[in-house]
Scaffold this active site. Structure first.
Site, PDB file in Angstrom:
ATOM      1  N   LYS A  50       0.837  -1.194   0.000  1.00 41.48           N
ATOM      2  CA  LYS A  50       0.000   0.000   0.000  1.00 41.48           C
ATOM      3  C   LYS A  50       0.871   1.244   0.000  1.00 41.48           C
ATOM      4  CE  LYS A  50      -3.150   0.218   3.156  1.00 41.48           C
ATOM      5  NZ  LYS A  50      -4.226   0.064   4.183  1.00 41.48           N
ATOM      6  N   ASP A  86      -7.520   3.074   4.792  1.00 36.29           N
ATOM      7  CA  ASP A  86      -8.188   1.798   4.982  1.00 36.29           C
ATOM      8  C   ASP A  86      -8.893   1.447   3.676  1.00 36.29           C
ATOM      9  OD1 ASP A  86      -8.487  -0.173   7.222  1.00 36.29           O
ATOM     10  OD2 ASP A  86     -10.524  -0.114   6.442  1.00 36.29           O
ATOM     11  N   PHE A 114      -1.037  -7.425  -4.586  1.00 39.12           N
ATOM     12  CA  PHE A 114      -1.170  -8.144  -3.308  1.00 39.12           C
ATOM     13  C   PHE A 114      -2.651  -8.414  -3.075  1.00 39.12           C
ATOM     14  CE2 PHE A 114      -2.952  -4.813  -0.531  1.00 39.12           C
ATOM     15  CZ  PHE A 114      -2.758  -3.699  -1.326  1.00 39.12           C
ATOM     16  N   GLY A 115      -2.939  -9.095  -1.987  1.00 38.27           N
ATOM     17  CA  GLY A 115      -4.329  -9.305  -1.559  1.00 38.27           C
ATOM     18  C   GLY A 115      -5.219  -9.848  -2.664  1.00 38.27           C
TER      19      GLY A 115
HETATM   20  P1  ITT Z   1      -2.811  -1.263   7.222  1.00 43.54           P
HETATM   21  O1  ITT Z   1      -1.695  -1.537   8.165  1.00 43.54           O
HETATM   22  O2  ITT Z   1      -2.584  -0.005   6.418  1.00 43.54           O
HETATM   23  O3  ITT Z   1      -4.186  -1.276   7.843  1.00 43.54           O
HETATM   24  P2  ITT Z   1      -3.786  -3.639   5.828  1.00 43.54           P
HETATM   25  O4  ITT Z   1      -3.079  -4.646   5.009  1.00 43.54           O
HETATM   26  O5  ITT Z   1      -4.486  -4.093   7.088  1.00 43.54           O
HETATM   27  O6  ITT Z   1      -2.755  -2.463   6.148  1.00 43.54           O
HETATM   28  P3  ITT Z   1      -6.338  -2.571   4.850  1.00 43.54           P
HETATM   29  O7  ITT Z   1      -6.970  -2.809   6.168  1.00 43.54           O
HETATM   30  O8  ITT Z   1      -6.475  -1.217   4.240  1.00 43.54           O
HETATM   31  O9  ITT Z   1      -4.781  -2.913   4.860  1.00 43.54           O
HETATM   32  O10 ITT Z   1      -6.876  -3.565   3.755  1.00 43.54           O
HETATM   33  C1  ITT Z   1      -7.568  -4.723   4.069  1.00 43.54           C
HETATM   34  C2  ITT Z   1      -7.296  -5.794   3.077  1.00 43.54           C
HETATM   35  O11 ITT Z   1      -7.969  -5.455   1.843  1.00 43.54           O
HETATM   36  C3  ITT Z   1      -5.848  -5.979   2.692  1.00 43.54           C
HETATM   37  O12 ITT Z   1      -5.166  -6.782   3.588  1.00 43.54           O
HETATM   38  C4  ITT Z   1      -5.995  -6.642   1.329  1.00 43.54           C
HETATM   39  O13 ITT Z   1      -6.234  -7.999   1.484  1.00 43.54           O
HETATM   40  C5  ITT Z   1      -7.250  -5.971   0.773  1.00 43.54           C
HETATM   41  N1  ITT Z   1      -6.856  -4.872  -0.128  1.00 43.54           N
HETATM   42  C6  ITT Z   1      -6.846  -3.552   0.140  1.00 43.54           C
HETATM   43  N2  ITT Z   1      -6.389  -2.863  -0.916  1.00 43.54           N
HETATM   44  C7  ITT Z   1      -6.087  -3.760  -1.861  1.00 43.54           C
HETATM   45  C8  ITT Z   1      -5.543  -3.671  -3.153  1.00 43.54           C
HETATM   46  O14 ITT Z   1      -5.185  -2.518  -3.694  1.00 43.54           O
HETATM   47  N3  ITT Z   1      -5.358  -4.799  -3.834  1.00 43.54           N
HETATM   48  C9  ITT Z   1      -5.686  -5.996  -3.313  1.00 43.54           C
HETATM   49  N4  ITT Z   1      -6.184  -6.177  -2.093  1.00 43.54           N
HETATM   50  C10 ITT Z   1      -6.387  -5.067  -1.356  1.00 43.54           C
END
Ligand code: ITT
Length: 187
Positions: free
Chosen positions: A15, A67, A142-143
Site C-alpha cells: 500500500k 483503509d 497483493f491481496g
Molecule cells: P494497514 O496496516 O494499512 O491497515 P492492511 O493490510 O491491514 O494495512 P487494509 O486494512 O487497508 O490494509 O486492507 C484490508 C485488506 O484489503 C488488505 O489486507 C488486502 O487484502 C485488501 N486490499 C486492500 N487494498 C487492496 C488492493 O489494492 N489490492 C488488493 N487487495 C487489497
C-alpha cells in the site's frame, strides 16, 4: 507546496509503495511509518481510518492512514471492511468458491485516506468498479489483486498489471490523488 514530507502509517508495504508513487507524481514526498495499532471493526472505512489516525501520536508531523477493502455486490458489499480477515481465513480460493454459479460478479475496491495536520483532519475516498474473475490470474500486486478485473481496463486482473497500470485505475491511487489535489489547492 510545503516542503516537509507526509508520513503514511501502515503495516502494509504494498500500500505504501503504491501511494508513494502517486504522491511523487504530484511532487509530494510520502514517507513510511510502521505502527502497532488496534484496527476497529466498523461498517464505514472512514471510521476505521480515522480511528487508526487518532492512534498515531501527534508530534507535529503530517500523517495519513488508509483503509481499503473489496466490496462484492451480490453479497451486499461483503467482505468490505473485513477484507483482511476474510482473505486470511478463506483465501482467494474461498472467495472464488463463494462465486461459483453466481452470474453477477460485480465488485468494487474502495479506499479512504485519512489525513491529519495538527487540528485539521480530512478524508478522501477512491473507488474502482470491476468484477470478480473466474480464476486467480497474475502474480502482481497483493491481496485480492489476482481476482479483480477493473471495468476500465483491458480484461486483465490487477494481479496481471504492473504497478503503473494498477495506479492508473486503482481506488488507492484515486483517493491519494484527491488528497494531493486538495493539498495543492490549499497551498
Ligand atoms: P494497514 O496496516 O494499512 O491497515 P492492511 O493490510 O491491514 O494495512 P487494509 O486494512 O487497508 O490494509 O486492507 C484490508 C485488506 O484489503 C488488505 O489486507 C488486502 O487484502 C485488501 N486490499 C486492500 N487494498 C487492496 C488492493 O489494492 N489490492 C488488493 N487487495 C487489497
Amino acid at each position: 507546496m510545503r516542503g516537509d514530507r507526509i508520513w503514511m502509517a501502515t503495516g502494509n508495504r504494498h500500500k505504501y509503495r503504491e501511494a508513494q508513487e502517486v504522491m511523487a507524481e504530484m511532487g509530494i514526498a510520502l514517507a513510511h511509518m510502521e505502527i502497532n495499532r488496534v484496527e476497529i471493526q466498523a461498517d464505514d472505512l472512514a471510521d476505521i481510518a480515522e480511528y487508526s489516525l487518532k492512534q498515531v501520536r501527534d508530534d507535529g508531523r503530517r500523517i495519513v492512514v488508509e483503509d481499503a477493502g473489496i466490496f462484492i455486490d451480490c453479497y451486499g458489499g461483503f467482505p468490505g471492511p473485513y477484507s483482511a480477515y476474510v482473505l486470511n481465513t478463506i483465501n482467494l480460493q474461498g472467495i472464488l468458491k463463494l462465486m461459483d454459479s453466481i452470474r453477477g460478479r460485480d465488485a468494487s475496491f474502495q479506499s479512504v485516506v485519512a489525513y491529519r495536520d495538527g487540528d485539521c483532519i480530512r478524508h478522501f475516498r477512491g473507488v474502482v468498479k470491476g468484477r470478480i474473475a473466474d480464476c486467480i490470474r497474475g502474480t502482481g500486486g497483493f491481496g485480492y489483486d489476482p481476482i479483480f478485473i477493473p471495468d476500465e481496463g483491458d480484461g486483465r486482473t490487477f494481479g496481471e498489471m504492473n504497478a503503473e497500470e494498477k495506479n492508473a485505475l486503482s481506488h488507492r491511487a484515486r483517493a491519494f490523488r484527491s488528497l494531493g489535489e486538495w493539498l495543492t489547492d490549499s497551498e
